[in-house]
Design a protein around this motif. Sequence first.
Motif, PDB file in Angstrom:
ATOM      1  N   THR A  76       0.594  -1.341   0.000  1.00  0.00           N
ATOM      2  CA  THR A  76      -0.130  -0.216   0.053  1.00  0.00           C
ATOM      3  C   THR A  76       0.925   1.194  -0.022  1.00  0.00           C
ATOM      4  N   ILE A  77       1.862   1.232   0.759  1.00  0.00           N
ATOM      5  CA  ILE A  77       2.769   2.477   0.937  1.00  0.00           C
ATOM      6  C   ILE A  77       3.597   2.636  -0.416  1.00  0.00           C
ATOM      7  N   THR A  78       3.888   1.491  -1.005  1.00  0.00           N
ATOM      8  CA  THR A  78       4.887   1.625  -2.161  1.00  0.00           C
ATOM      9  C   THR A  78       4.012   2.202  -3.277  1.00  0.00           C
ATOM     10  N   SER A  79       2.618   1.768  -3.302  1.00  0.00           N
ATOM     11  CA  SER A  79       1.888   2.392  -4.469  1.00  0.00           C
ATOM     12  C   SER A  79       1.419   3.683  -4.355  1.00  0.00           C
ATOM     13  N   LEU A  80       0.872   3.892  -2.891  1.00  0.00           N
ATOM     14  CA  LEU A  80       0.458   5.573  -2.607  1.00  0.00           C
ATOM     15  C   LEU A  80       1.486   6.337  -2.982  1.00  0.00           C
ATOM     16  N   PHE A  81       2.824   6.024  -2.576  1.00  0.00           N
ATOM     17  CA  PHE A  81       3.887   7.118  -2.836  1.00  0.00           C
ATOM     18  C   PHE A  81       4.934   6.977  -4.080  1.00  0.00           C
ATOM     19  N   ASN A  82       4.302   5.879  -4.605  1.00  0.00           N
ATOM     20  CA  ASN A  82       5.041   5.508  -5.955  1.00  0.00           C
ATOM     21  C   ASN A  82       6.554   5.302  -5.955  1.00  0.00           C
ATOM     22  N   LEU A  83       6.865   4.418  -5.124  1.00  0.00           N
ATOM     23  CA  LEU A  83       8.192   4.483  -4.578  1.00  0.00           C
ATOM     24  C   LEU A  83       8.864   3.436  -5.837  1.00  0.00           C
ATOM     25  N   ALA A  84      10.144   3.782  -5.855  1.00  0.00           N
ATOM     26  CA  ALA A  84      10.950   2.926  -6.836  1.00  0.00           C
ATOM     27  C   ALA A  84      10.838   1.621  -6.777  1.00  0.00           C
ATOM     28  N   LEU A 134      10.737   7.653  -6.096  1.00  0.00           N
ATOM     29  CA  LEU A 134      11.858   7.910  -5.375  1.00  0.00           C
ATOM     30  C   LEU A 134      12.368   6.445  -4.743  1.00  0.00           C
ATOM     31  N   SER A 135      13.801   6.148  -4.441  1.00  0.00           N
ATOM     32  CA  SER A 135      14.042   5.113  -3.875  1.00  0.00           C
ATOM     33  C   SER A 135      14.145   5.328  -2.385  1.00  0.00           C
ATOM     34  N   VAL A 136      13.690   4.444  -1.760  1.00  0.00           N
ATOM     35  CA  VAL A 136      13.794   4.539  -0.046  1.00  0.00           C
ATOM     36  C   VAL A 136      14.569   3.382   0.395  1.00  0.00           C
ATOM     37  N   ASP A 137      15.389   2.766  -0.462  1.00  0.00           N
ATOM     38  CA  ASP A 137      16.324   1.505  -0.082  1.00  0.00           C
ATOM     39  C   ASP A 137      17.495   2.366   0.340  1.00  0.00           C
ATOM     40  N   ALA A 138      17.762   2.468   1.759  1.00  0.00           N
ATOM     41  CA  ALA A 138      18.899   3.158   2.202  1.00  0.00           C
ATOM     42  C   ALA A 138      20.253   2.512   1.734  1.00  0.00           C
ATOM     43  N   SER A 139      20.410   1.296   1.760  1.00  0.00           N
ATOM     44  CA  SER A 139      21.690   0.687   1.259  1.00  0.00           C
ATOM     45  C   SER A 139      22.062   1.202  -0.226  1.00  0.00           C
ATOM     46  N   LYS A 140      20.773   1.314  -1.151  1.00  0.00           N
ATOM     47  CA  LYS A 140      21.104   1.899  -2.538  1.00  0.00           C
ATOM     48  C   LYS A 140      21.710   3.163  -2.228  1.00  0.00           C
ATOM     49  N   VAL A 141      21.167   3.941  -1.714  1.00  0.00           N
ATOM     50  CA  VAL A 141      21.385   5.280  -1.562  1.00  0.00           C
ATOM     51  C   VAL A 141      22.860   5.488  -1.133  1.00  0.00           C
ATOM     52  N   VAL A 142      23.291   4.641  -0.224  1.00  0.00           N
ATOM     53  CA  VAL A 142      24.614   4.830   0.337  1.00  0.00           C
ATOM     54  C   VAL A 142      25.592   4.374  -0.955  1.00  0.00           C
ATOM     55  N   GLU A 143      25.404   3.044  -1.452  1.00  0.00           N
ATOM     56  CA  GLU A 143      26.061   2.635  -2.712  1.00  0.00           C
ATOM     57  C   GLU A 143      26.124   3.688  -3.680  1.00  0.00           C
ATOM     58  N   LYS A 144      24.923   4.442  -4.031  1.00  0.00           N
ATOM     59  CA  LYS A 144      25.073   5.421  -5.027  1.00  0.00           C
ATOM     60  C   LYS A 144      25.890   6.502  -4.687  1.00  0.00           C
ATOM     61  N   TYR A 145      26.254   6.922  -3.827  1.00  0.00           N
ATOM     62  CA  TYR A 145      26.959   7.992  -3.390  1.00  0.00           C
ATOM     63  C   TYR A 145      28.536   7.494  -2.827  1.00  0.00           C
ATOM     64  N   GLN A 146      28.732   6.215  -2.778  1.00  0.00           N
ATOM     65  CA  GLN A 146      30.007   5.999  -2.567  1.00  0.00           C
ATOM     66  C   GLN A 146      30.707   5.722  -4.033  1.00  0.00           C
ATOM     67  N   ASN A 147      30.128   6.034  -4.929  1.00  0.00           N
ATOM     68  CA  ASN A 147      30.649   5.965  -6.408  1.00  0.00           C
ATOM     69  C   ASN A 147      31.642   7.341  -6.312  1.00  0.00           C
ATOM     70  N   THR A 148      32.904   7.085  -6.944  1.00  0.00           N
ATOM     71  CA  THR A 148      33.910   8.212  -7.007  1.00  0.00           C
ATOM     72  C   THR A 148      33.951   8.724  -8.318  1.00  0.00           C
ATOM     73  N   ASN A 149      32.861   8.321  -9.358  1.00  0.00           N
ATOM     74  CA  ASN A 149      32.931   9.079 -10.583  1.00  0.00           C
ATOM     75  C   ASN A 149      32.127  10.280 -10.426  1.00  0.00           C
ATOM     76  N   TYR A 150      32.368  10.993 -11.592  1.00  0.00           N
ATOM     77  CA  TYR A 150      31.604  12.387 -11.746  1.00  0.00           C
ATOM     78  C   TYR A 150      30.307  12.050 -12.180  1.00  0.00           C
ATOM     79  N   THR A 151      29.198  12.189 -11.705  1.00  0.00           N
ATOM     80  CA  THR A 151      27.919  11.964 -12.418  1.00  0.00           C
ATOM     81  C   THR A 151      26.987  13.329 -12.498  1.00  0.00           C
ATOM     82  N   ARG A 152      25.701  12.998 -12.927  1.00  0.00           N
ATOM     83  CA  ARG A 152      24.984  14.028 -13.210  1.00  0.00           C
ATOM     84  C   ARG A 152      24.205  14.649 -11.579  1.00  0.00           C
ATOM     85  N   SER A 153      24.447  14.001 -10.526  1.00  0.00           N
ATOM     86  CA  SER A 153      24.449  14.279  -9.269  1.00  0.00           C
ATOM     87  C   SER A 153      25.476  14.862  -8.602  1.00  0.00           C
ATOM     88  N   PHE A 154      25.425  15.950  -7.872  1.00  0.00           N
ATOM     89  CA  PHE A 154      26.659  16.415  -6.897  1.00  0.00           C
ATOM     90  C   PHE A 154      26.623  16.447  -5.434  1.00  0.00           C
TER      91      PHE A 154
END
Length: 471
Positions: free
Chosen positions: A238-246, A311-331
């Motif tokens: 229900t939560i995933t659907s209501l808030f259109n989670l990734a 939007l993703s609410v998987d905290a481990s994926k968020v950490v993994e994303k920002y551990q990336n040491t390459n330049y990306t579209r996100s700052f």
Amino acid sequence: MLRLKFVAIFLLLAKLSTCHDLNAFDLIHGDLFESHESRAFEEKFITQKLDQLNIFDDRTWQQRYFSSNQNYTSGSPILLVLGGEWEARPSVIENGFLGQLAANLSAYTIYLEHRFYGQSRPLPDLTLESLSYLTLEQAFEDTAVFVQTLKNQGFDGKWILVGASYSAVMASWARARYPHLYHAAYASGATVLAVIDIPEYFEVMGKAFEDTDPNCPLVIQTGMSQLKDLVQRGESATITSLFNLAEPINLFEPDDVYLLYYTVSQVYGLMVQGADPGTLEAKCSALIAGQDTPLQTFAQVYNDHINNASLSVDASKVVEKYQNTNYTRSFIRQWMFQACTEFGWFNSVFSPNQPFGPIVPLFFLLKFCTSVYGPEFTSERLDAGIERTNMLYGGLNPEVTRVIYTVGSIDPFNPAMLSSDVSADAPTVIIEGGSHCNDLTNPAKPDDPDSFIDARTKVIETLAAWLAVDV
């Protein structure tokens, strides 16, 4: 987690709404200004030292900037717009109050990109070794070297610094540090007090909704309460659907639940942080119209505001994303490194005096620092960095002259901003109904509220008076 109209972030969302790794931290920072093509500005580069503080280090890099003489007349000032935690795009000057200010002052206009953001890349990666050169002090020296170089090339007019949000802090502090280089500064939305947490962020948000309509925050409060009930009952689908989670939320992982609450709260915070006159009335109208089904309405207004981005609410994926040491579209990797070492400015959702209640403690946000950058990035280390920043630049008691500050009354970050004049030569203009930096980012229009018209008039008149001063 931090500021930003902290953002025309919703342009970013429109572009990235199909990216399933987008998360609440991406909402915090994006382009502060809306972007369009520009023909008036020429792209240029200047050679800078990698380590401005070490005379024995000869490594260099190319810093990008844009310049235009479209409004310039001989003897007029040079308007230096400082880039912050975004990519510099010169159309922002033409399309906002910046362009109108430049025209009014007949200024030569330059937009200087900040090291490690946009195309200004001192090193090819974002490892911790590389990020050690991403400091406020290095950025100050970049700007000072840039100005001195152009002065030597004949740009000997009076230089005025302009900044928004983080770059407003830079403009204010740079004027204090190098008064012989910069004649004056205009700082919009400058959080001059470095502080580990601004829990008042959501208090200001709640007050803005309440002032718009007293019934409005009640719908937000009830909607969040019912969301918490769904979490307690384990209704992931229900939560995933209501808030259109990734992806389906894992309600057995506490950090994912914290991230869900933070994501929803942050989106509502951004409604106020980026509000233009009239936009909160529309949000409240939508909330109150659906108050008989508060959870569904709460979720719908949330989804509408982010253009139905998943939007993703998987905290481990968020950490993994920002551990990336390459330049990306996100700052975010770059910006959060600065936040975790020098500034703080986190906004926990833990004050009891706001519609969401105490649901996201500070320790959850600080885990970002240790999880992404390493165990040595502790709260104690951040406290020391914040103490040093405030000691160097004065916090809420800066020693500056010829700096004009503008502060929006509904900017959720204003608890870390000035609330009164520093002195007669460093005024603070409180803009009733103003949000984060929108006095600077938005163009002046005849139908603007009087508070905006008065603030911009004050900026122009004050800078003009200071330009008449020889020293």
